[in-house]
Scaffold this motif. Structure first.
Motif, mmCIF file in Angstrom:
data_model
loop_
_atom_site.group_PDB
_atom_site.id
_atom_site.type_symbol
_atom_site.label_atom_id
_atom_site.label_comp_id
_atom_site.label_asym_id
_atom_site.label_seq_id
_atom_site.Cartn_x
_atom_site.Cartn_y
_atom_site.Cartn_z
ATOM 1 N N UNK A 57 -28.641 -31.163 11.323
ATOM 2 C CA UNK A 57 -28.120 -29.883 10.852
ATOM 3 C C UNK A 57 -28.731 -28.562 11.778
ATOM 4 N N UNK A 58 -30.117 -29.076 12.350
ATOM 5 C CA UNK A 58 -30.622 -28.151 13.368
ATOM 6 C C UNK A 58 -29.909 -27.962 14.549
ATOM 7 N N UNK A 59 -29.733 -29.059 15.252
ATOM 8 C CA UNK A 59 -29.041 -29.055 16.454
ATOM 9 C C UNK A 59 -27.354 -28.626 16.483
ATOM 10 N N UNK A 60 -26.941 -28.745 15.150
ATOM 11 C CA UNK A 60 -25.434 -28.216 15.080
ATOM 12 C C UNK A 60 -25.644 -26.706 14.844
ATOM 13 N N UNK A 61 -26.697 -26.281 14.072
ATOM 14 C CA UNK A 61 -26.922 -24.879 14.043
ATOM 15 C C UNK A 61 -27.172 -24.176 15.217
ATOM 16 N N UNK A 76 -26.538 -24.068 8.444
ATOM 17 C CA UNK A 76 -27.213 -25.111 8.993
ATOM 18 C C UNK A 76 -28.594 -25.166 9.092
ATOM 19 N N UNK A 77 -29.244 -24.190 9.661
ATOM 20 C CA UNK A 77 -30.608 -24.163 9.733
ATOM 21 C C UNK A 77 -31.094 -24.144 8.280
ATOM 22 N N UNK A 78 -30.511 -23.483 7.218
ATOM 23 C CA UNK A 78 -31.062 -23.678 5.905
ATOM 24 C C UNK A 78 -30.957 -25.178 5.367
ATOM 25 N N UNK A 79 -29.897 -25.758 5.746
ATOM 26 C CA UNK A 79 -29.837 -27.000 5.162
ATOM 27 C C UNK A 79 -31.073 -28.029 6.023
ATOM 28 N N UNK A 80 -31.089 -27.736 7.326
ATOM 29 C CA UNK A 80 -32.086 -28.295 8.022
ATOM 30 C C UNK A 80 -33.547 -28.185 7.276
ATOM 31 N N UNK A 81 -33.735 -26.929 7.034
ATOM 32 C CA UNK A 81 -35.259 -26.668 6.494
ATOM 33 C C UNK A 81 -35.473 -27.168 4.934
ATOM 34 N N UNK A 82 -34.343 -27.346 4.358
ATOM 35 C CA UNK A 82 -34.381 -27.922 2.950
ATOM 36 C C UNK A 82 -34.883 -29.300 3.078
ATOM 37 N N UNK A 83 -34.259 -30.054 4.057
ATOM 38 C CA UNK A 83 -34.699 -31.488 4.436
ATOM 39 C C UNK A 83 -36.075 -31.794 4.980
ATOM 40 N N UNK A 84 -36.396 -30.587 5.682
ATOM 41 C CA UNK A 84 -37.718 -30.930 6.587
ATOM 42 C C UNK A 84 -38.278 -29.260 6.846
ATOM 43 N N UNK A 86 -40.773 -28.236 7.819
ATOM 44 C CA UNK A 86 -41.827 -28.012 8.909
ATOM 45 C C UNK A 86 -41.109 -27.967 10.468
ATOM 46 N N UNK A 87 -39.599 -27.816 10.182
ATOM 47 C CA UNK A 87 -38.833 -27.952 11.449
ATOM 48 C C UNK A 87 -38.773 -26.615 12.045
ATOM 49 N N UNK A 88 -40.006 -26.356 12.946
ATOM 50 C CA UNK A 88 -40.142 -24.828 13.168
ATOM 51 C C UNK A 88 -38.852 -24.316 14.097
ATOM 52 N N UNK A 89 -38.013 -25.215 14.850
ATOM 53 C CA UNK A 89 -36.970 -24.943 15.355
ATOM 54 C C UNK A 89 -35.749 -24.408 14.641
ATOM 55 N N UNK A 90 -35.821 -24.728 13.402
ATOM 56 C CA UNK A 90 -34.623 -24.289 12.743
ATOM 57 C C UNK A 90 -34.797 -22.676 12.016
ATOM 58 N N UNK A 91 -36.050 -22.189 12.219
ATOM 59 C CA UNK A 91 -36.351 -20.765 11.781
ATOM 60 C C UNK A 91 -35.446 -20.078 12.436
ATOM 61 N N UNK A 92 -34.280 -19.388 12.341
ATOM 62 C CA UNK A 92 -33.406 -18.518 12.924
ATOM 63 C C UNK A 92 -33.935 -17.534 13.365
#
Length: 92
Positions: A57-61, A76-84, A86-92
Motif C-alpha cells: 500500500x505504501x509503495x503503491x501510494x 493507500x497511505x491510510x491503508x498502509x498505516x492501518x496495517x502498520x 509505525x511506517x513513517x514513510x506512509x505519513x503523506x
C-alpha cells in the motif's frame, strides 16, 4: 522517493506466479531499480489478487503521488498505516 520494504515470506504457494510474496518482491525489486512502470504492473496484480500488505500500500501510494494522483495516494497511505502505524514513510 520509494518505500520498498521488508517482506514476510509465505511458503504456501509453490507456483511463483500465483505466490503473492513473489509478486510483491518482484515489484519491490523493479521499483528499487527505477523501473516504476513495470513495478506498477506487479503492484496492481498484488492488489487485484487481494494482498493486504503495508509495504504494498505504501509503495503503491508513493507511485500514485509521483504521478500526481494525490487522492488515490492518500487512500493507500491510510491503508498502509492501518496495517502498520509505525511506517513513517506512509505519513503523506
Amino acid at each position: 522517493m520509494t518505500g520498498f520494504g521488508n517482506l514476510k515470506k509465505n511458503k504456501n504457494s509453490k507456483n511463483k506466479f500465483f505466490n503473492l510474496d513473489y509478486l510483491l518482491e518482484k515489484a519491490i525489486n523493479l521499483d528499487s531499480k527505477g523501473d516504476t512502470l513495470e513495478a506498477l504492473k506487479y503492484y496492481e496484480l498484488c492488489l487485484k489478487k487481494g494482498l493486504k500488505d503495508s509495504t504494498l500500500f505504501c509503495n503503491y501510494g508513493i507511485i500514485k503521488k509521483n504521478f500526481g494522483e494525490f487522492n488515490e495516494a492518500e487512500n493507500f497511505f491510510h491503508k498502509s498505516l492501518q496495517l502498520n502505524p509505525s511506517n513513517s514513510i506512509a505519513y503523506f
